[in-house]
Design a protein around this motif. Structure first.
Motif, PDB file in Angstrom:
ATOM      1  N   ASN A   1     -21.330 -31.796  80.134  1.00  0.00           N
ATOM      2  CA  ASN A   1     -22.759 -31.776  79.811  1.00  0.00           C
ATOM      3  C   ASN A   1     -23.366 -30.405  80.111  1.00  0.00           C
ATOM      4  O   ASN A   1     -24.586 -30.265  80.195  1.00  0.00           O
ATOM      5  N   ARG A   2     -22.512 -29.405  80.254  1.00  0.00           N
ATOM      6  CA  ARG A   2     -23.002 -28.084  80.636  1.00  0.00           C
ATOM      7  C   ARG A   2     -23.826 -27.423  79.525  1.00  0.00           C
ATOM      8  O   ARG A   2     -24.739 -26.662  79.803  1.00  0.00           O
ATOM      9  N   PHE A   3     -23.501 -27.730  78.275  1.00  0.00           N
ATOM     10  CA  PHE A   3     -24.239 -27.143  77.163  1.00  0.00           C
ATOM     11  C   PHE A   3     -25.426 -28.026  76.797  1.00  0.00           C
ATOM     12  O   PHE A   3     -25.316 -29.259  76.792  1.00  0.00           O
ATOM     13  N   LYS A   4     -26.543 -27.405  76.467  1.00  0.00           N
ATOM     14  CA  LYS A   4     -27.773 -28.153  76.177  1.00  0.00           C
ATOM     15  C   LYS A   4     -28.086 -28.204  74.690  1.00  0.00           C
ATOM     16  O   LYS A   4     -28.987 -28.933  74.287  1.00  0.00           O
ATOM     17  N   ALA A   5     -27.339 -27.441  73.892  1.00  0.00           N
ATOM     18  CA  ALA A   5     -27.478 -27.487  72.433  1.00  0.00           C
ATOM     19  C   ALA A   5     -26.176 -27.007  71.825  1.00  0.00           C
ATOM     20  O   ALA A   5     -25.542 -26.073  72.338  1.00  0.00           O
ATOM     21  N   ILE A   6     -25.778 -27.656  70.730  1.00  0.00           N
ATOM     22  CA  ILE A   6     -24.506 -27.338  70.070  1.00  0.00           C
ATOM     23  C   ILE A   6     -24.724 -27.225  68.574  1.00  0.00           C
ATOM     24  O   ILE A   6     -25.490 -27.997  67.981  1.00  0.00           O
ATOM     25  N   VAL A   7     -24.034 -26.261  67.957  1.00  0.00           N
ATOM     26  CA  VAL A   7     -23.961 -26.151  66.495  1.00  0.00           C
ATOM     27  C   VAL A   7     -22.485 -26.146  66.119  1.00  0.00           C
ATOM     28  O   VAL A   7     -21.727 -25.280  66.569  1.00  0.00           O
ATOM     29  N   ALA A   8     -22.060 -27.126  65.325  1.00  0.00           N
ATOM     30  CA  ALA A   8     -20.638 -27.291  64.977  1.00  0.00           C
ATOM     31  C   ALA A   8     -20.448 -27.082  63.485  1.00  0.00           C
ATOM     32  O   ALA A   8     -20.996 -27.839  62.668  1.00  0.00           O
ATOM     33  N   GLY A   9     -19.661 -26.065  63.113  1.00  0.00           N
ATOM     34  CA  GLY A   9     -19.405 -25.774  61.711  1.00  0.00           C
ATOM     35  C   GLY A   9     -18.014 -26.211  61.282  1.00  0.00           C
ATOM     36  O   GLY A   9     -17.019 -25.814  61.889  1.00  0.00           O
ATOM     37  N   ALA A  10     -17.930 -27.030  60.248  1.00  0.00           N
ATOM     38  CA  ALA A  10     -16.647 -27.457  59.682  1.00  0.00           C
ATOM     39  C   ALA A  10     -15.667 -27.865  60.768  1.00  0.00           C
ATOM     40  O   ALA A  10     -14.521 -27.446  60.798  1.00  0.00           O
ATOM     41  N   GLY A  11     -16.136 -28.689  61.696  1.00  0.00           N
ATOM     42  CA  GLY A  11     -15.323 -29.082  62.829  1.00  0.00           C
ATOM     43  C   GLY A  11     -14.462 -30.300  62.565  1.00  0.00           C
ATOM     44  O   GLY A  11     -14.689 -31.064  61.624  1.00  0.00           O
ATOM     45  N   LEU A  12     -13.449 -30.485  63.417  1.00  0.00           N
ATOM     46  CA  LEU A  12     -12.564 -31.646  63.342  1.00  0.00           C
ATOM     47  C   LEU A  12     -12.985 -32.646  64.409  1.00  0.00           C
ATOM     48  O   LEU A  12     -12.968 -32.337  65.598  1.00  0.00           O
ATOM     49  N   SER A  13     -13.347 -33.829  64.009  1.00  0.00           N
ATOM     50  CA  SER A  13     -13.797 -34.834  64.961  1.00  0.00           C
ATOM     51  C   SER A  13     -12.786 -35.955  65.162  1.00  0.00           C
ATOM     52  O   SER A  13     -12.816 -36.647  66.179  1.00  0.00           O
ATOM     53  N   ASN A  14     -11.892 -36.142  64.197  1.00  0.00           N
ATOM     54  CA  ASN A  14     -10.934 -37.243  64.253  1.00  0.00           C
ATOM     55  C   ASN A  14      -9.613 -36.749  63.667  1.00  0.00           C
ATOM     56  O   ASN A  14      -9.435 -36.714  62.453  1.00  0.00           O
ATOM     57  N   TRP A  15      -8.683 -36.355  64.538  1.00  0.00           N
ATOM     58  CA  TRP A  15      -7.428 -35.788  64.067  1.00  0.00           C
ATOM     59  C   TRP A  15      -6.581 -36.790  63.292  1.00  0.00           C
ATOM     60  O   TRP A  15      -5.732 -36.396  62.492  1.00  0.00           O
ATOM     61  N   VAL A  16      -6.806 -38.066  63.506  1.00  0.00           N
ATOM     62  CA  VAL A  16      -6.047 -39.084  62.778  1.00  0.00           C
ATOM     63  C   VAL A  16      -6.478 -39.104  61.310  1.00  0.00           C
ATOM     64  O   VAL A  16      -5.650 -38.992  60.397  1.00  0.00           O
ATOM     65  N   SER A  17      -7.776 -39.258  61.063  1.00  0.00           N
ATOM     66  CA  SER A  17      -8.240 -39.268  59.672  1.00  0.00           C
ATOM     67  C   SER A  17      -8.108 -37.887  59.032  1.00  0.00           C
ATOM     68  O   SER A  17      -7.873 -37.772  57.830  1.00  0.00           O
ATOM     69  N   TYR A  18      -8.238 -36.832  59.853  1.00  0.00           N
ATOM     70  CA  TYR A  18      -8.088 -35.476  59.342  1.00  0.00           C
ATOM     71  C   TYR A  18      -6.685 -35.263  58.772  1.00  0.00           C
ATOM     72  O   TYR A  18      -6.526 -34.680  57.698  1.00  0.00           O
ATOM     73  N   TYR A  19      -5.670 -35.743  59.470  1.00  0.00           N
ATOM     74  CA  TYR A  19      -4.286 -35.536  59.030  1.00  0.00           C
ATOM     75  C   TYR A  19      -4.081 -36.065  57.618  1.00  0.00           C
ATOM     76  O   TYR A  19      -3.379 -35.457  56.801  1.00  0.00           O
ATOM     77  N   GLY A  20      -4.691 -37.195  57.316  1.00  0.00           N
ATOM     78  CA  GLY A  20      -4.464 -37.816  56.018  1.00  0.00           C
ATOM     79  C   GLY A  20      -5.394 -37.368  54.913  1.00  0.00           C
ATOM     80  O   GLY A  20      -5.206 -37.769  53.757  1.00  0.00           O
ATOM     81  N   THR A  21      -6.390 -36.540  55.230  1.00  0.00           N
ATOM     82  CA  THR A  21      -7.370 -36.173  54.201  1.00  0.00           C
ATOM     83  C   THR A  21      -7.508 -34.675  53.964  1.00  0.00           C
ATOM     84  O   THR A  21      -8.136 -34.271  52.979  1.00  0.00           O
ATOM     85  N   ASN A  22      -6.946 -33.823  54.827  1.00  0.00           N
ATOM     86  CA  ASN A  22      -7.111 -32.388  54.609  1.00  0.00           C
ATOM     87  C   ASN A  22      -6.044 -31.861  53.654  1.00  0.00           C
ATOM     88  O   ASN A  22      -5.043 -32.529  53.394  1.00  0.00           O
ATOM     89  N   GLY A  23      -6.269 -30.641  53.156  1.00  0.00           N
ATOM     90  CA  GLY A  23      -5.357 -30.067  52.176  1.00  0.00           C
ATOM     91  C   GLY A  23      -4.304 -29.157  52.757  1.00  0.00           C
ATOM     92  O   GLY A  23      -3.543 -28.532  52.014  1.00  0.00           O
ATOM     93  N   ILE A  24      -4.226 -29.053  54.105  1.00  0.00           N
ATOM     94  CA  ILE A  24      -3.275 -28.119  54.723  1.00  0.00           C
ATOM     95  C   ILE A  24      -2.599 -28.761  55.940  1.00  0.00           C
ATOM     96  O   ILE A  24      -2.543 -28.162  57.016  1.00  0.00           O
ATOM     97  N   ASP A  25      -2.064 -29.959  55.769  1.00  0.00           N
ATOM     98  CA  ASP A  25      -1.514 -30.672  56.922  1.00  0.00           C
ATOM     99  C   ASP A  25      -0.329 -29.961  57.579  1.00  0.00           C
ATOM    100  O   ASP A  25      -0.027 -30.197  58.748  1.00  0.00           O
ATOM    101  N   GLN A  26       0.322 -29.042  56.860  1.00  0.00           N
ATOM    102  CA  GLN A  26       1.493 -28.371  57.426  1.00  0.00           C
ATOM    103  C   GLN A  26       1.156 -27.492  58.636  1.00  0.00           C
ATOM    104  O   GLN A  26       2.020 -27.231  59.474  1.00  0.00           O
ATOM    105  N   TRP A  27      -0.100 -27.033  58.739  1.00  0.00           N
ATOM    106  CA  TRP A  27      -0.437 -26.125  59.837  1.00  0.00           C
ATOM    107  C   TRP A  27      -0.352 -26.811  61.198  1.00  0.00           C
ATOM    108  O   TRP A  27      -0.136 -26.156  62.226  1.00  0.00           O
ATOM    109  N   MET A  28      -0.494 -28.123  61.226  1.00  0.00           N
ATOM    110  CA  MET A  28      -0.562 -28.833  62.498  1.00  0.00           C
ATOM    111  C   MET A  28       0.789 -29.033  63.173  1.00  0.00           C
ATOM    112  O   MET A  28       0.860 -29.161  64.403  1.00  0.00           O
ATOM    113  N   LEU A  29       1.861 -29.039  62.405  1.00  0.00           N
ATOM    114  CA  LEU A  29       3.156 -29.398  62.976  1.00  0.00           C
ATOM    115  C   LEU A  29       3.629 -28.438  64.069  1.00  0.00           C
ATOM    116  O   LEU A  29       4.159 -28.885  65.095  1.00  0.00           O
ATOM    117  N   PRO A  30       3.461 -27.119  63.929  1.00  0.00           N
ATOM    118  CA  PRO A  30       3.876 -26.244  65.030  1.00  0.00           C
ATOM    119  C   PRO A  30       3.090 -26.487  66.320  1.00  0.00           C
ATOM    120  O   PRO A  30       3.595 -26.200  67.406  1.00  0.00           O
TER     121      PRO A  30
END
Length: 636
Positions: free
Chosen positions: A511-540
């Motif tokens: 809770n240290r930050f009092k305001a946040i701005v998030a651009g094109a962020g990943l919130s759910n790596w499970v759904s992200y894996y199945g919907t993004n166009g570059i899943d190969q980057w995650m394997l390493p």
């Protein structure tokens, strides 16, 4: 997966009544083989049409300047032939074509017209032919960060193909419908280098989708006549900058943990041209090599070491970090350009307080040879901050408004870079002007996972996203507060892409930050894996696919900890982002709404992984400062 936060995507602009003079830009810098001339695209507008300018390396004197376009066009790909002939690419977006042209005896001559997009022209060693990467009938701009095509019809059945085409300079101009690429149609070519005998190329390439498969690219040889492909090596790392030794026996390349093409860094590796097992020749280097050339028997390049960017040599004639400065360097498709004998170098350098200038001269001590921007005043002060945490030494940059009162506490915004394999490095203005003008300090940390401290440091956040890297950032803020009048009760956090993930994740961890701005962020790596166009980057980074190790992806998904989130968050994303689809932002926004956390979400139309359109960029700047002002500044 690297997004440069939209605040960083354009040159700084202020709203002051007396605007500073426009920045003079030097793009696509190239140096002649003889080391006596340089060529750049020069302009004083980031959105305007520039001119090709040739200068003397000795003193920067303009030798010639000309506009090769009869109408609106964008220029790229400056390159010299061994005899001094200059080539470039001129793109007519309205017509959907790119012209490959050369300047011979002061006259421009068209070599070929490409229907689609093109990049990276390179002359053959004998100077009689020129190769270029072409994407005929391109459906989108090259690169996963660009806006994706609409997902309709049968998905995944057709992808753009970037291929090598070779043109004879002595022949008649090649019309768009007559361009015949030499490399196979099923193979996407990312980078390439001619072999010294001119019979072929060394390339990094992959089959299938070019946006997704850079992370599994192989090192290959391509015959310049038949297009036959032979695999040289299948490295266990990502690879970039393939370069062939002058004797044609060895290939060098940069290999490392890279989270996006365009964000290049790692160690220097070599492998026999005939094929074999790659060998790391800089395994203990405490730096990150960021570009590579092989000239006059020596492997040369640029590297980031801590807060310094500099020239590096690797090989029998030398091994070390040479001329350097706390800056950013740029030249063509690399960071620096060398003469054929390797004795002369040229680059465009800039830092937080000095606008771009060309440096050129002897490799040991290039000097500033242009002064078009000397009168432009700095819009900030900057200092490098280093700190230790959990056995690592991290580094970052602290920016302060001009004239900031050292006795008065002020709010601060921390900006986390994308990647994670990347680094915050100096750039003039950098797009931070709005925040600085509004009275904010700005902190740019390079935690574990970043470039600049060696490959072990870059790999230190494998299977630990949001763990040690977040602790490094929080410890870095502690270090800043010891040397600057930052109010710990008025801290903001922002970032894009991986930085957007960190912004979303941090909201569930502290809770240290009092305001946040998030651009094109990943919130759910499970759904992200199945919907993004570059899943190969995650394997390493994760080691296994989602379907093999689901828990590893669940453990770092902010939506799984959304009940802990308390910080007001403004979220933005591009409508056609294929690297981090808008659904990730929608999921997070929905979770915050359900928890009653103040939030706002803007999806910018037609944008990809980055907000580029001037009207959208201006809107984002305004919204970002307004959001931080609402929660970090006391009521008036």
């Amino acid at each position: 997966m690297r997004l440069v936060l939209a605040l960083l995507l354009a040159a700084t602009a202020t709203d002051a009544l007396a605007a500073p003079p426009p920045v003079h830009g030097y793009g696509s810098l190239a140096i002649s083989a003889q080391g006596d001339r340089i060529a750049t695209f020069e302009s004083t507008s980031p959105f305007g049409k520039g001119t090709i300018t040739l200068r003397s390396v000795r003193d920067g004197k303009v030798l010639r300047s000309f506009d090769p376009c009869a109408k609106a066009c964008s220029l790229s790909g400056l390159t010299f032939a061994p005899d001094g002939t200059l080539a470039w690419l001129a793109r007519d977006r309205a017509a959907g074509t790119v012209t490959l042209a050369v300047d011979q005896n002061g006259k421009a001559r068209t070599i070929a017209t490409i229907k689609g997009i093109a990049q990276t022209p390179r002359f053959a060693p004998d100077g009689k032919r020129i190769a270029v990467l072409v994407t005929i009938g391109a459906a989108k701009e090259a690169g996963a960060a660009q806006a994706g095509v609409r997902q309709i019809g049968e998905i995944g059945e057709k992808s753009d193909e970037q291929r090598l085409a070779v043109f004879d300079l002595a022949g008649a101009p090649v019309a768009a419908d007559a361009v015949k690429p030499v490399s196979p149609a099923d193979r996407y070519i990312y980078e390439y280098d001619w072999t010294p005998d001119g019979t072929g190329f060394v390339v990094t390439s992959a089959l299938g989708n070019g946006d997704n498969n850079w992370w599994v690219a192989t090192l290959d040889a391509v015959d310049a006549t038949t297009g036959t492909v032979r695999t040289i090596a299948k490295p266990t790392t990502q690879l970039n900058f393939p370069r062939v030794s002058p004797d044609g026996k060895t290939v060098a390349y940069i290999g490392g943990l890279m989270s996006d093409f365009g964000s290049v860094g790692g160690d220097v590796w070599t492998v026999p041209f005939a094929g074999g097992t790659p060998r790391n020749i800089t395994p203990t280097a405490r730096l990150t090599v960021t570009s590579l050339e092989w000239t006059a028997g020596t492997i040369r390049g640029t590297a980031l070491r801590g807060d310094q960017v500099g020239l590096v040599t690797v090989g029998e004639r030398g091994d070390g970090f040479g001329w350097s400065r706390p800056a950013s360097l740029a030249a063509g498709d690399a960071k620096a350009a060398w003469s054929a004998d390797g004795r002369t170098v040229a680059t465009v350098a800039q830092d937080f307080t000095h606008a771009p200038a060309i440096f050129a001269g002897p490799v040991a001590a290039p000097v500033q040879i242009t002064h078009d921007n000397d009168a432009i005043p700095a819009v900030m002060t900057a200092r490098s901050i280093s700190w230790k945490n959990e056995g690592f030494t991290a580094q970052g940059w602290l920016l302060a408004p001009i004239g900031a009162d050292p006795a008065k506490k002020a709010p601060m915004v921390t900006i986390v870079h994308g990647g994670p394999s990347a680094a915050n490095t100096p750039s003039f203005g950098g797009g931070y002007g709005d925040l600085l003008d509004a009275g904010y300090y700005v902190f740019l940390p390079n935690p574990r996972g970043s470039y600049g401290q060696g490959e072990a440091f870059t790999a230190a956040n494998k299977r630990d996203f949001g763990g040690g890297d977040l602790r490094d950032i929080l410890t870095g803020i502690d270090a800043v507060e010891k040397v600057a009048p930052v109010d710990d009760t008025r801290l903001g956090l922002t970032g894009g892409s991986y930085g957007g993930f960190m912004a979303m994740w941090a909201n569930t961890q502290t809770n240290r930050f009092k305001a946040i701005v998030a651009g094109a962020g990943l919130s759910n790596w499970v759904s992200y894996y199945g919907t993004n166009g570059i899943d190969q980057w995650m394997l390493p980074f994760f080691g296994k696919t989602l379907y093999q190790d689901r828990k590893a992806y669940e453990d770092v998904s902010a939506v799984n900890f959304i009940k802990r989130a308390k910080t007001p968050t403004f979220i933005y994303v591009g409508e056609r982002d294929i690297e981090v689809p808008p659904t990730q932002s929608i999921e997070y926004w929905h979770g915050l709404k359900d928890q009653g956390v103040p939030t706002s979400l803007v999806i910018y139309p037609e944008e990809g992984h980055g907000i580029r359109a001037p009207v959208n960029y201006a809107d984002l700047r305004k919204r970002t400062v307004a959001w931080f002002d609402r929660y970090l500044k006391p009521a008036q």
